[in-house]
Design a protein around this motif. Structure first.
Motif, PDB file in Angstrom:
ATOM      1  N   ALA A   1       0.819  -1.219   0.000  1.00 42.33           N
ATOM      2  CA  ALA A   1       0.000   0.000   0.000  1.00 42.33           C
ATOM      3  C   ALA A   1       0.849   1.264   0.000  1.00 42.33           C
ATOM      4  O   ALA A   1       1.824   1.365   0.740  1.00 42.33           O
ATOM      5  N   SER A   2       0.472   2.205  -0.830  1.00 44.63           N
ATOM      6  CA  SER A   2       1.137   3.516  -0.806  1.00 44.63           C
ATOM      7  C   SER A   2       0.210   4.621  -0.324  1.00 44.63           C
ATOM      8  O   SER A   2       0.628   5.767  -0.181  1.00 44.63           O
ATOM      9  N   ILE A   3      -1.048   4.252  -0.044  1.00 45.52           N
ATOM     10  CA  ILE A   3      -2.019   5.284   0.349  1.00 45.52           C
ATOM     11  C   ILE A   3      -1.575   6.119   1.552  1.00 45.52           C
ATOM     12  O   ILE A   3      -1.825   7.327   1.582  1.00 45.52           O
TER      13      ILE A   3
ATOM     14  N   GLU B   1      -4.980   0.147  -1.603  1.00 37.70           N
ATOM     15  CA  GLU B   1      -3.601   0.334  -2.098  1.00 37.70           C
ATOM     16  C   GLU B   1      -3.122   1.767  -2.204  1.00 37.70           C
ATOM     17  O   GLU B   1      -2.169   2.169  -1.557  1.00 37.70           O
ATOM     18  N   ASP B   2      -3.745   2.521  -3.107  1.00 37.34           N
ATOM     19  CA  ASP B   2      -3.162   3.839  -3.375  1.00 37.34           C
ATOM     20  C   ASP B   2      -4.245   4.879  -3.660  1.00 37.34           C
ATOM     21  O   ASP B   2      -5.440   4.554  -3.693  1.00 37.34           O
ATOM     22  N   ILE B   3      -3.821   6.098  -3.859  1.00 42.05           N
ATOM     23  CA  ILE B   3      -4.764   7.198  -4.040  1.00 42.05           C
ATOM     24  C   ILE B   3      -5.591   7.004  -5.313  1.00 42.05           C
ATOM     25  O   ILE B   3      -6.770   7.371  -5.373  1.00 42.05           O
ATOM     26  N   HIS B   4      -5.001   6.358  -6.301  1.00 38.51           N
ATOM     27  CA  HIS B   4      -5.719   6.180  -7.573  1.00 38.51           C
ATOM     28  C   HIS B   4      -6.898   5.227  -7.402  1.00 38.51           C
ATOM     29  O   HIS B   4      -7.996   5.499  -7.873  1.00 38.51           O
ATOM     30  N   MET B   5      -6.657   4.113  -6.695  1.00 44.14           N
ATOM     31  CA  MET B   5      -7.740   3.139  -6.497  1.00 44.14           C
ATOM     32  C   MET B   5      -8.757   3.675  -5.507  1.00 44.14           C
ATOM     33  O   MET B   5      -9.946   3.420  -5.622  1.00 44.14           O
TER      34      MET B   5
ATOM     35  N   SER C   1      -3.778   3.557 -17.364  1.00 49.09           N
ATOM     36  CA  SER C   1      -3.282   2.583 -16.403  1.00 49.09           C
ATOM     37  C   SER C   1      -2.850   3.365 -15.177  1.00 49.09           C
ATOM     38  O   SER C   1      -2.637   4.579 -15.246  1.00 49.09           O
ATOM     39  N   ARG C   2      -2.704   2.687 -14.063  1.00 46.48           N
ATOM     40  CA  ARG C   2      -2.151   3.414 -12.922  1.00 46.48           C
ATOM     41  C   ARG C   2      -0.714   3.854 -13.200  1.00 46.48           C
ATOM     42  O   ARG C   2      -0.214   4.771 -12.573  1.00 46.48           O
ATOM     43  N   ASN C   3      -0.078   3.184 -14.143  1.00 50.34           N
ATOM     44  CA  ASN C   3       1.322   3.550 -14.421  1.00 50.34           C
ATOM     45  C   ASN C   3       1.445   4.947 -15.017  1.00 50.34           C
ATOM     46  O   ASN C   3       2.310   5.730 -14.610  1.00 50.34           O
ATOM     47  N   ASP C   4       0.606   5.250 -16.015  1.00 49.74           N
ATOM     48  CA  ASP C   4       0.671   6.622 -16.544  1.00 49.74           C
ATOM     49  C   ASP C   4      -0.042   7.595 -15.610  1.00 49.74           C
ATOM     50  O   ASP C   4       0.316   8.776 -15.534  1.00 49.74           O
ATOM     51  N   GLN C   5      -0.999   7.072 -14.847  1.00 47.41           N
ATOM     52  CA  GLN C   5      -1.710   7.923 -13.894  1.00 47.41           C
ATOM     53  C   GLN C   5      -0.758   8.430 -12.806  1.00 47.41           C
ATOM     54  O   GLN C   5      -0.702   9.627 -12.519  1.00 47.41           O
ATOM     55  N   VAL C   6       0.007   7.507 -12.219  1.00 48.73           N
ATOM     56  CA  VAL C   6       0.896   7.924 -11.129  1.00 48.73           C
ATOM     57  C   VAL C   6       2.014   8.820 -11.664  1.00 48.73           C
ATOM     58  O   VAL C   6       2.402   9.802 -11.025  1.00 48.73           O
ATOM     59  N   ALA C   7       2.480   8.506 -12.874  1.00 48.71           N
ATOM     60  CA  ALA C   7       3.546   9.348 -13.451  1.00 48.71           C
ATOM     61  C   ALA C   7       3.030  10.776 -13.650  1.00 48.71           C
ATOM     62  O   ALA C   7       3.760  11.752 -13.431  1.00 48.71           O
TER      63      ALA C   7
ATOM     64  N   ALA D   1       9.506  -1.633 -18.087  1.00 48.99           N
ATOM     65  CA  ALA D   1       9.107  -0.248 -17.851  1.00 48.99           C
ATOM     66  C   ALA D   1       8.813  -0.085 -16.360  1.00 48.99           C
ATOM     67  O   ALA D   1       9.733  -0.018 -15.578  1.00 48.99           O
ATOM     68  N   TYR D   2       7.544  -0.101 -15.949  1.00 52.19           N
ATOM     69  CA  TYR D   2       7.240   0.122 -14.536  1.00 52.19           C
ATOM     70  C   TYR D   2       7.593  -1.089 -13.680  1.00 52.19           C
ATOM     71  O   TYR D   2       7.331  -2.223 -14.057  1.00 52.19           O
ATOM     72  N   SER D   3       8.188  -0.841 -12.528  1.00 49.07           N
ATOM     73  CA  SER D   3       8.310  -1.851 -11.473  1.00 49.07           C
ATOM     74  C   SER D   3       7.825  -1.231 -10.172  1.00 49.07           C
ATOM     75  O   SER D   3       7.904  -0.009  -9.993  1.00 49.07           O
ATOM     76  N   LYS D   4       7.371  -2.076  -9.263  1.00 51.48           N
ATOM     77  CA  LYS D   4       6.754  -1.545  -8.045  1.00 51.48           C
ATOM     78  C   LYS D   4       7.762  -0.811  -7.172  1.00 51.48           C
ATOM     79  O   LYS D   4       7.374   0.004  -6.327  1.00 51.48           O
ATOM     80  N   ASP D   5       9.039  -1.108  -7.378  1.00 50.97           N
ATOM     81  CA  ASP D   5      10.065  -0.327  -6.656  1.00 50.97           C
ATOM     82  C   ASP D   5       9.768   1.172  -6.758  1.00 50.97           C
ATOM     83  O   ASP D   5      10.070   1.948  -5.857  1.00 50.97           O
ATOM     84  N   MET D   6       9.221   1.530  -7.922  1.00 55.89           N
ATOM     85  CA  MET D   6       9.051   2.958  -8.207  1.00 55.89           C
ATOM     86  C   MET D   6       8.031   3.623  -7.292  1.00 55.89           C
ATOM     87  O   MET D   6       7.998   4.847  -7.188  1.00 55.89           O
ATOM     88  N   GLN D   7       7.237   2.822  -6.617  1.00 57.81           N
ATOM     89  CA  GLN D   7       6.311   3.394  -5.632  1.00 57.81           C
ATOM     90  C   GLN D   7       7.098   4.080  -4.505  1.00 57.81           C
ATOM     91  O   GLN D   7       6.582   4.972  -3.842  1.00 57.81           O
ATOM     92  N   ASP D   8       8.332   3.633  -4.305  1.00 57.67           N
ATOM     93  CA  ASP D   8       9.186   4.253  -3.279  1.00 57.67           C
ATOM     94  C   ASP D   8       9.754   5.596  -3.725  1.00 57.67           C
ATOM     95  O   ASP D   8      10.590   6.180  -3.035  1.00 57.67           O
ATOM     96  N   ASP D   9       9.319   6.093  -4.867  1.00 57.91           N
ATOM     97  CA  ASP D   9       9.807   7.400  -5.334  1.00 57.91           C
ATOM     98  C   ASP D   9       9.263   8.556  -4.497  1.00 57.91           C
ATOM     99  O   ASP D   9       9.931   9.580  -4.344  1.00 57.91           O
ATOM    100  N   LYS D  10       8.058   8.368  -3.953  1.00 58.87           N
ATOM    101  CA  LYS D  10       7.409   9.526  -3.333  1.00 58.87           C
ATOM    102  C   LYS D  10       7.935   9.897  -1.946  1.00 58.87           C
ATOM    103  O   LYS D  10       8.159  11.095  -1.692  1.00 58.87           O
ATOM    104  N   PRO D  11       8.129   8.933  -1.027  1.00 59.53           N
ATOM    105  CA  PRO D  11       8.555   9.352   0.324  1.00 59.53           C
ATOM    106  C   PRO D  11       9.797  10.244   0.343  1.00 59.53           C
ATOM    107  O   PRO D  11       9.793  11.255   1.056  1.00 59.53           O
TER     108      PRO D  11
HETATM  109  N1  ARG Z   1       0.874   3.061  -6.186  1.00 60.64           N
HETATM  110  C1  ARG Z   1       1.619   2.835  -7.397  1.00 60.64           C
HETATM  111  C2  ARG Z   1       2.868   3.734  -7.384  1.00 60.64           C
HETATM  112  O1  ARG Z   1       2.901   4.634  -6.619  1.00 60.64           O
HETATM  113  C3  ARG Z   1       0.791   3.161  -8.585  1.00 60.64           C
HETATM  114  C4  ARG Z   1       1.155   2.403  -9.809  1.00 60.64           C
HETATM  115  C5  ARG Z   1       0.772   0.986  -9.660  1.00 60.64           C
HETATM  116  N2  ARG Z   1       0.981   0.266 -10.866  1.00 60.64           N
HETATM  117  C6  ARG Z   1       1.069  -1.044 -10.904  1.00 60.64           C
HETATM  118  N3  ARG Z   1       1.302  -1.587 -12.034  1.00 60.64           N
HETATM  119  N4  ARG Z   1       0.914  -1.778  -9.843  1.00 60.64           N
HETATM  120  O2  ARG Z   1       3.810   3.514  -8.113  1.00 60.64           O
END
Ligand code: ARG
Length: 457
Positions: A19-21, A79-83, A105-111, A313-323
């Motif tokens: 969860a990133s919420i 999970e996150d703000i998008h969902m 997708s959440r991928n372009d949404q979060v970006a 392209a996207y990996s979940k590691d990238m969720q750690d970009d925000k903190p």
């Molecule tokens: N919470 C995710 C993040 O911050 C959003 C993107 C999730 N995308 C996915 N393919 N699971 O990166």
């Protein structure tokens, strides 16, 4: 939202690590704005029917109004703000909410959300840096002619003015602002429409969503769009450089506020006391600005290390970009505000600065320069003669300008009485008229240039 192929729910720990919420709820405004732009475009392109789009837009406004009151809930299951936003939208308008995620997708949404957030963050920082520059300009103007010791190796070197010293920090802060502005210009492209990674077969209009969100246009490559976090690293790099400058200034305040220096008295508002030593006035705010800079530098490193091994392209590691970005932004905001407040309210002990500048043979270079200019000595020889004069003055316990002429001519017969014109600290400072030098008129010119730059922005 994605449970169709699963028979079991996630374990409690999976839920928590996933969860990133708890932190990305900070982007709710950007999430709503991006969703509204996307929905509007889906309608305009005939991908979603007009009545559904109208329901989605009205519903998103209601969700935003709810968030405005209490903020998004810490619902780990979502999970996150998008969902969470989509779930709240479904609560409001029912099945039509399910059409919002078409061609996205959440991928372009979060970006997209994160770029919008960082862009807002940069605008905030630029405003704060304007205030800091104003404070430096005002205090520099007030002290444009006040002499203090200039240091190299933290040893008295040559006299400078306090205004000049403060304007050195102004130069750093002006560069910081330009770095943030560069980062903003570079990141202002919209990744929305890259979808998960490959783009989409729906006839979307990426120019329209980019324009609606204030971007200069869409990003060029769908894979890069969802896996690029350069904009966040650019922000952190700018923040780190800025924090480094603030830390150096803070360090000077800590030194200057100490009894041996006694160059500055911080106002009560920016000092703290000791629980045991009643006489204490500690420069805690300056120490914390210095300390926070270490954490901000760490944030930049944290994100770069997170990103460096990721395949496209996207990996979940990238969720750690925000903190790290959020942390750096909060720390930097506090640091700039604290530094601005300290500068505005500090009392500079110009009498003490002057006395120290006057005591350290800080005009020895002026004597050497005079020997070159007026007596034709090569600089190396002038340097040697001056060294002997300083040694003699030290032995006699006198300042250079208070040396009897006979003592000086005994060291070198080419010295005459005109030399006393250049040996005072005021004469020294006034003579440093080269562009960018410490002569009070030059400092006032620099202040005027700083103000003009400020007005242009
Ligand atoms: N919470 C995710 C993040 O911050 C959003 C993107 C999730 N995308 C996915 N393919 N699971 O990166």
């Amino acid at each position: 939202m994605w449970g169709g192929r699963f028979a079991e729910g996630p374990s409690a720990v999976m839920r928590e690590i996933n969860a990133s919420i708890p932190f990305d709820k900070r982007m709710w405004r950007q999430d709503i704005a991006a969703s509204k732009a996307h929905a509007t475009m889906l309608g305009a392109q005939g991908i979603v029917a007009a009545d559904d789009v109208a329901a989605i837009l009205a519903g998103l406004d209601q969700v935003a109004a709810d968030y405005e009151r209490g903020g998004p809930a810490d619902d780990l299951a979502l999970e996150d703000i998008h969902m969470q936003t989509e779930a709240r939208l479904t609560d409001k308008i029912g099945a039509a909410a399910g059409r919002l995620h078409t061609a996205r997708s959440r991928n372009d949404q979060v970006a997209t959300d994160f770029r919008l957030w960082v862009r807002d963050a940069i605008d905030e920082v630029l405003g704060a840096l304007d205030s800091l520059q104003d404070a430096l300009l005002a205090r520099a103007e007030q002290h444009a002619g006040d002499v203090m010791p200039g240091f190299t190796h933290l040893q008295s070197a040559q006299p400078v003015t306090l205004g000049h010293h403060l304007m050195a920090y102004h130069a750093m802060v002006a560069r910081d602002a330009s770095r943030f502005a560069d980062a903003r210009a570079r990141m202002n492209r919209c990744p929305l429409g890259a979808a998960a990674l490959a783009g989409t077969g729906f006839p979307i209009d990426r120019d329209a969503t980019a324009a609606a969100l204030g971007f200069d246009g869409p990003t060029a490559n769908s894979l890069d769009s969802v896996s690029d976090r350069d904009f966040a690293i650019d922000y952190l790099a700018s923040a780190a450089q800025c924090a480094l400058h603030l830390s150096r200034l803070a360090e000077e305040f800590v030194l200057w506020a100490s009894q041996p220096f006694g160059f500055v008295a911080l106002s009560d508002q920016w000092s703290t006391g000791s629980s045991i030593m009643p006489q204490k006035r500690n420069p805690d705010a300056a120490e914390l600005v210095r300390g926070h800079s270490g954490r901000i530098l760490g944030c930049q490193m944290a994100l770069m290390v997170t990103m460096k091994g990721l395949p496209l392209a996207y990996s979940k590691d990238m969720q750690d970009d925000k903190p790290p970005v959020f942390e750096a932004h909060d720390l930097l905001g506090l640091s700039i505000a604290a530094m601005t407040g300290m500068i505005e309210s500090a009392t500079f002990r110009t009498d003490r600065m002057r006395a120290v500048a006057d005591a350290g043979f800080a005009t020895a270079t002026d004597l050497a320069d005079w020997l070159v200019r007026e007596a034709g000595l090569p600089f190396r020889e002038a340097h040697h003669v001056t060294g002997r004069a300083v040694a003699r003055a030290e032995a006699l316990g006198r300042k250079l300008e208070a040396m009897p002429l006979a003592e000086l001519t005994a060291i070198d017969a080419r010295i005459d009485a005109r030399v006393f014109d250049v040996l005072s600290i005021d004469a020294s400072v006034a003579s440093r008229r080269s562009f960018g030098g410490t002569a009070p008129d030059r400092v006032r010119e620099a202040i005027a240039a700083g103000r003009a730059l400020r007005e242009k922005r």
